[in-house]
Design a protein around this motif. Structure first.
Motif, PDB file in Angstrom:
ATOM      1  N   UNK A  88     102.266  54.992   7.238  1.00 24.20           N
ATOM      2  CA  UNK A  88     102.195  53.607   6.754  1.00 24.20           C
ATOM      3  C   UNK A  88     101.320  53.523   5.509  1.00 24.20           C
ATOM      4  N   UNK A  89     100.192  54.193   5.525  1.00 25.52           N
ATOM      5  CA  UNK A  89      99.323  54.210   4.355  1.00 25.52           C
ATOM      6  C   UNK A  89      99.990  54.848   3.159  1.00 25.52           C
ATOM      7  N   UNK A  90     100.708  55.951   3.361  1.00 25.89           N
ATOM      8  CA  UNK A  90     101.417  56.620   2.277  1.00 25.89           C
ATOM      9  C   UNK A  90     102.488  55.719   1.691  1.00 25.89           C
ATOM     10  N   UNK A  91     103.221  55.038   2.563  1.00 27.10           N
ATOM     11  CA  UNK A  91     104.271  54.138   2.095  1.00 27.10           C
ATOM     12  C   UNK A  91     103.689  53.034   1.220  1.00 27.10           C
ATOM     13  N   UNK A  92     102.628  52.409   1.678  1.00 29.19           N
ATOM     14  CA  UNK A  92     102.041  51.300   0.915  1.00 29.19           C
ATOM     15  C   UNK A  92     101.392  51.801  -0.370  1.00 29.19           C
ATOM     16  N   UNK A  93     100.693  52.925  -0.315  1.00 28.03           N
ATOM     17  CA  UNK A  93      99.950  53.402  -1.477  1.00 28.03           C
ATOM     18  C   UNK A  93     100.846  53.983  -2.560  1.00 28.03           C
ATOM     19  N   UNK A  94     101.944  54.632  -2.174  1.00 30.03           N
ATOM     20  CA  UNK A  94     102.747  55.337  -3.166  1.00 30.03           C
ATOM     21  C   UNK A  94     104.169  54.813  -3.333  1.00 30.03           C
ATOM     22  N   UNK A  95     104.762  54.217  -2.336  1.00 23.14           N
ATOM     23  CA  UNK A  95     106.172  53.843  -2.413  1.00 23.14           C
ATOM     24  C   UNK A  95     106.427  52.350  -2.552  1.00 23.14           C
ATOM     25  N   UNK A  96     105.586  51.518  -1.986  1.00 20.79           N
ATOM     26  CA  UNK A  96     105.835  50.080  -1.990  1.00 20.79           C
ATOM     27  C   UNK A  96     105.832  49.502  -3.399  1.00 20.79           C
TER      28      UNK A  96
END
Length: 145
Positions: free
Chosen positions: A126-134
Motif C-alpha cells: 500500500x505504501x509503495x502504491x501511494x508513494x510511487x504509483x498513485x
C-alpha cells in the motif's frame, strides 16, 4: 522411535526468524508513515493534518527524503522474511524446536509469524502504491504528461 532433544542452536534460529518478521513489520510501518500516509492525507484535502504531523514528528521528513532507502530496506526485510518463513523454517521443523509440554506452541507462533509477515507485505505494498504509483496514475487520468 526417539524424539530429538531441543537444541539451543535450533531455538536461536527460530528466535532469529521471528525477529526478522518483526523487523519487516516495523519496516513496512515506516514506509507507511513516511510516504503513504502524508500523500493520502493531502489527496483527501487534509494538508493541515500533514503539517501538524510533521511539526510534531520532524524526523519523518528524513524518512521522506530517503524514501528509496526506506522502501528498499523494508522490501529486503520482507523478502528475507518470506524466504525464512516459507523455505528455511519448514526445513528447520524437521528437528522440532517445540517444548514437549506444549506442542501447540510452535503452530501458534508460526501462524502468528505468517500473519505478521503478510500484514507487513500488505502495508508495504500500500505504501509503495501511494508513494510511487498513485501520482503518475492521477496525472495520467487528468491528462497531465
Amino acid at each position: 522411535m526417539s524424539t530429538r532433544p531441543v537444541l539451543p542452536d535450533a531455538r536461536r534460529r527460530a528466535r532469529r526468524a521471528a525477529l526478522l518478521n518483526y523487523f519487516s513489520l516495523f519496516g513496512s510501518f515506516s514506509t507507511l508513515i513516511c510516504c503513504a500516509l502524508p500523500s493520502v492525507l493531502v489527496l483527501v484535502g487534509m494538508g493541515t493534518a500533514v503539517a501538524s504531523l510533521l511539526s510534531a514528528a520532524p524526523w519523518l521528513v528524513g524518512f521522506s527524503r530517503h524514501k528509496v532507502w526506506t522502501f528498499s530496506i523494508a522490501g529486503v526485510l520482507i523478502a528475507a522474511s518470506f524466504v525464512v518463513t516459507y523455505v528455511v523454517a519448514p526445513r528447520l521443523r524437521q528437528g522440532t524446536v517445540c517444548d514437549a509440554d506444549d506442542p501447540a506452541t510452535c503452530g501458534e507462533v508460526s501462524r502468528l509469524s505468517r500473519v505478521l509477515l503478510w500484514v507487513s507485505a500488505l502495508i508495504w505494498s500500500a505504501g509503495f502504491f501511494v508513494a510511487y504509483l498513485l501520482g503518475p496514475i492521477l496525472n495520467h487520468a487528468d491528462g497531465v504528461h
